[in-house]
Design a protein around this motif. Structure first.
Motif, PDB file in Angstrom:
ATOM      1  N   ALA A  52      19.936  27.151  47.469  1.00 54.34           N
ATOM      2  CA  ALA A  52      19.944  27.401  48.914  1.00 54.34           C
ATOM      3  C   ALA A  52      20.540  26.229  49.681  1.00 54.34           C
ATOM      4  CB  ALA A  52      18.521  27.666  49.397  1.00 54.34           C
ATOM      5  N   MET A  83      10.210  29.081  49.693  1.00 55.06           N
ATOM      6  CA  MET A  83      10.886  29.061  50.982  1.00 55.06           C
ATOM      7  C   MET A  83      10.394  27.891  51.838  1.00 55.06           C
ATOM      8  SD  MET A  83      13.101  31.514  50.848  1.00 55.06           S
ATOM      9  CE  MET A  83      13.270  30.786  49.204  1.00 55.06           C
ATOM     10  N   GLY A  94      14.433  29.330  55.111  1.00 54.66           N
ATOM     11  CA  GLY A  94      14.220  30.444  54.201  1.00 54.66           C
ATOM     12  C   GLY A  94      12.989  31.232  54.580  1.00 54.66           C
ATOM     13  N   LYS A 152      13.354  36.969  48.885  1.00 62.44           N
ATOM     14  CA  LYS A 152      13.444  35.683  49.559  1.00 62.44           C
ATOM     15  C   LYS A 152      14.896  35.474  49.941  1.00 62.44           C
ATOM     16  CE  LYS A 152       9.714  33.949  46.607  1.00 62.44           C
ATOM     17  NZ  LYS A 152       9.590  35.141  45.761  1.00 62.44           N
ATOM     18  N   THR A 155      17.575  32.819  52.102  1.00 55.53           N
ATOM     19  CA  THR A 155      17.801  31.534  52.755  1.00 55.53           C
ATOM     20  C   THR A 155      19.183  31.525  53.388  1.00 55.53           C
ATOM     21  OG1 THR A 155      18.877  30.348  50.926  1.00 55.53           O
ATOM     22  CG2 THR A 155      16.477  30.463  50.886  1.00 55.53           C
ATOM     23  N   CYS A 172      19.519  33.998  47.604  1.00 54.60           N
ATOM     24  CA  CYS A 172      18.526  35.079  47.694  1.00 54.60           C
ATOM     25  C   CYS A 172      17.879  35.292  46.339  1.00 54.60           C
ATOM     26  CB  CYS A 172      19.170  36.384  48.168  1.00 54.60           C
ATOM     27  SG  CYS A 172      20.182  37.161  46.903  1.00 54.60           S
ATOM     28  N   ARG A 189      14.258  34.316  59.767  1.00 51.50           N
ATOM     29  CA  ARG A 189      14.848  33.068  59.273  1.00 51.50           C
ATOM     30  C   ARG A 189      15.347  32.195  60.419  1.00 51.50           C
ATOM     31  NH1 ARG A 189      19.952  32.593  57.846  1.00 51.50           N
ATOM     32  NH2 ARG A 189      20.313  34.829  57.596  1.00 51.50           N
TER      33      ARG A 189
END
Length: 741
Positions: A413, A441, A464, A497, A499, A508, A533
């Motif tokens: 990320a 995250m 994230g 998840k 970011t 992701c 986000r």
């Protein structure tokens, strides 16, 4: 006798092929295949015990190993044998496991091993992209109960065109690196990194990958039919009691619904649920509990899950009282730890991560030594998840696969936002101190702030968010949950998840548990994730709006210089003597690498104080100093000799030259000390290399006025004494034999 083999070939559409073969190797396994693309070959075997293990889950082990012999290499280290799996191998195991596990029957509890090994390596073929295909194909050839064939592919994009299983060189040009796992009907897993792409672009990449996976699933079916599809084995299913299930559901549902609707904290809610469960257990006799205790617990969990899901679908409320789009309260802090090079705390609800940043030279780069890849990482992130973060006490036995996977996601990320010209090796460490919903995250957010606090000039900050999804296929209702809790992760149909920066997605990770998820729902979920986000990103930038202009006073400063290749040896010295003494004198760390293209020396100088770094730079400048013919330089006498004085250029300490006695003054000099002494500073003129001595020539007298009446000595007549040739030899002598005559 050579055994009969069966093969299916998959066309990747650009001249490349993947073949799946069975019948030749590992025939005692319940299923085995060799998957090949180019020179890359994977052997995959699967074995599952016929007797169920005494557990209430599937004891599945997915093992992926890369053999060094496959690349014609020796393992590193003393013992010259492959040992514990590398992080890269662990990540491949996780990718395959996450797609396979949901497709075994929920009541199948036999010990099952899927073993995949790289037997032959092709530098342009990335073997992890074929591991899922190999695993599924081996299972299809066995009698193990498994719902449907699956496969995994990597998708890249170059100049707007999607590429399935790109080569290593193609991947270097791609702005997408995603692994997608799916059956012919449903996408089940997505993981990867991107160069700030949009939600729509990500969805298009998933669609392109899914089309390729459908072809690979069809090839597995054809191979199994040609080989001879085995009858699925019979196994003893779990005990079931529908009347007991209904009874417990009726006893628990309303009570659980009320507790879930109260919007309490994790510990309060957990205690309330535990009390309901104890009440239900207490309503049964001791004999019933002894006989049906496992079923009572199972059916209570099922009722609890149904009540919580219904609360969200019916009323849009969640376990902690939030609405579906609501983010938990966030507080952040930077520069918390006084001795680290950068630090931050990110707390979101009941999840907290403490991140630190350490800056170093290329010597601290993370070395990757795998048969399929050799290289180094100048930016890397480590993630730690201690048991106290969830209020538990359990043994610590090294880094878990989960920690490796979560750390890798956070690293992917952030790494694209670290500038390519960052001179440092950067290590980020995330210590998860509390956890109730996506500590990975939280790691991304804490890592962003710690990097900016350390003075690393991130291109853009990254945040994230972890999202959930609850669907009801009968009614068509669905709810996308922003910033999920740990319990919501367990009860949902998808957890993903995402970011990214304000401009797009950088990484992701998705696990989709519901079949046939529409792309419309996926896009809506991704758009809701973007809103959450950006909200979290605003909290980060409120705390630290941009990277600090410089590193902290106690953090090392880094300066990089390039020197010609021929000077590397001089800087290092015999046995490293020069560089070791220089590091000691200046209290710096000096690392020298060679540019593979220009062959220049890249000198990294790391030091806390600028004084030491300046001293090293001065030494390098002195070493590289080249006087220009006709220029005047200040020098200092550092040694006295009978025939002159050794002087040092003051602007280049250590760079010495002989000032000959004849160049001290116009008058004849009997003793050098009559004109100059140790430590004297004066100017000299540089005349270049003397053709007679082949050494640098400098003169003091050339800068002095000639004495009155001075007459230059006449130039020597080289022809005096007879005719001479070009080598100053006479040519008017008779041959030696004539002289004797």
């Amino acid at each position: 006798m050579i055994p009969k083999t069966y093969k299916e070939v998959i066309d990747l559409g650009d001249g490349r092929e993947i073949s799946i073969e069975t019948g030749k190797l590992a025939k005692q396994a319940h299923g085995s295949v060799v998957v090949q693309s180019g020179k890359c070959m994977l052997l995959c075997t699967v074995v599952s015990n016929y007797k169920a293990a005494d557990v209430d889950f599937l004891p599945l082990t997915v093992d992926y190993r890369e053999k060094f012999a496959a690349a014609g290499r020796y393992p590193g280290g003393f013992f010259k044998r492959e040992a514990r799996p590398s992080d890269g191998e662990v990540l491949t195991m996780r990718l395959v496991d996450r797609v396979l596990r949901p497709l075994f029957p929920k009541d199948y509890h036999s010990e099952t091993q899927v073993m995949i090994q790289l037997m032959s390596h092709d530098p342009e073929v990335m073997p992890d992209a074929m591991a899922g295909l190999a695993a599924s194909a081996a299972i299809q050839l066995s009698d193990i109960p498994f719902e449907t064939p699956i496969s995994e592919v990597r998708v890249g994009r170059i100049n707007g065109e999607f590429i399935i299983n790109p080569t290593l060189s193609q991947l270097a040009e791609s702005d997408i690196d995603m692994m997608i796992g799916a059956s012919a009907d449903s996408v089940m897993m997505v993981e990867g990194e991107m160069d700030e792409i949009s939600e729509e672009e990500m969805t298009e990449a998933i669609k392109a990958a899914h089309e390729a996976i459908k072809v690979q699933c069809e090839a597995q079916v054809k191979l199994a039919e040609a080989f001879g599809k085995k009858e699925t084995r019979e196994y003893e299913p779990e005990r079931a009691d529908e009347d007991l299930a209904k009874k417990i559901h009726d006893m628990a549902y309303d009570k659980v619904y009320a507790v879930a609707k109260a919007g309490s904290s994790k510990h309060e809610r957990g205690a309330a649920f535990a009390e309901i469960k104890e009440e239900i257990i207490a309503s049964f006799s001791e004999e019933e509990v002894e006989d049906f205790g496992d079923l009572i617990s199972k059916y209570y969990s099922k009722a609890e899950k149904a009540a919580v899901r219904d609360l969200t679908l019916n009323e849009g409320l969640r376990l902690d009282g939030r609405k579906t789009t609501e983010i938990r309260p966030i507080w952040c802090e930077v520069d918390y730890l006084p001795s680290t090079h950068g630090s931050s705390i990110f707390t979101r609800g009941e999840t907290q991560a403490l991140a630190t940043v350490t800056l170093g030279t290329s010597r601290e780069a993370n070395q990757i030594d795998m048969p399929s890849f050799e290289g180094e990482e100048r930016f890397y992130l480590h993630y730690n998840f201690p048991p106290f973060s969830t209020g538990e006490a359990r043994p610590i036995r090294g880094t878990s696969r989960r920690e490796v996977g979560h750390g890798n996601l956070a690293q992917r990320a952030l790494k694209g936002m670290v500038p390519e010209d960052c001179p440092y090796t950067v290590r980020v460490v995330s210590e998860v101190l509390e956890s109730n919903g996506s500590s990975s995250m939280a790691t991304v957010c804490a890592g962003t702030m710690a990097l900016m606090d350390a003075g690393v000039q991130l291109k853009k900050p990254v945040s994230g968010i972890a999202m959930g999804l609850i669907t009801d296929t009968e009614s068509g209702k669905y709810a996308v949950l922003s910033d999920i809790l740990g319990d919501e992760d367990h009860l949902g149909d998808m957890d993903f998840k995402v970011t990214g920066t304000e401009d797009g997605i950088t990484a992701c990770q998705m696990d989709i548990k519901v079949k046939g998820l529409s792309y419309e729902i996926l896009v809506n979920a991704l758009k809701q994730a973007r809103e959450g986000r950006l909200h979290i990103l605003s909290k980060l930038t409120d705390t630290i709006s941009e990277p600090n202009a410089d590193v902290k006073d106690h953090a090392p400063k880094m300066v990089t210089r390039r020197i010609p290749n021929e000077f590397i040896g001089a800087l290092i010295g015999p046995g490293g003597k020069n560089i070791q003494e220089l590091q000691k004198e200046t209290e710096t760390t000096i690392v020298i690498n060679e540019d593979p293209v220009t062959e220049e020396g890249i000198v990294e100088i790391l030091g806390v104080g600028s004084q030491g770094i300046d001293a090293v730079l001065a030494r390098i400048d002195a070493m590289l100093f080249k006087p220009e013919v006709g220029s005047i330089y200040e020098v200092k006498v550092i040694k006295m000799l009978d025939f002159g004085a050794v002087v040092e250029y003051t602007e280049a300490p250590g760079n010495e030259v002989l000032l000959h006695v004849s160049e001290l003054a116009w008058e004849r000099t009997e003793n050098v000390s009559d004109v100059v002494n140790m430590g004297d500073v004066f100017d000299v003129k540089y005349f270049g290399v003397d053709p007679r001595t082949k050494k640098d020539k400098v003169s003091r007298k050339a800068l002095l006025p000639k004495p009155e009446g001075w007459q230059d000595r006449p130039k020597r007549d080289n022809n005096k004494g007879g005719n001479r040739d070009r080598n100053n030899k006479r040519d008017d002598r008779k041959p030696r034999n004539d002289k004797r005559d």
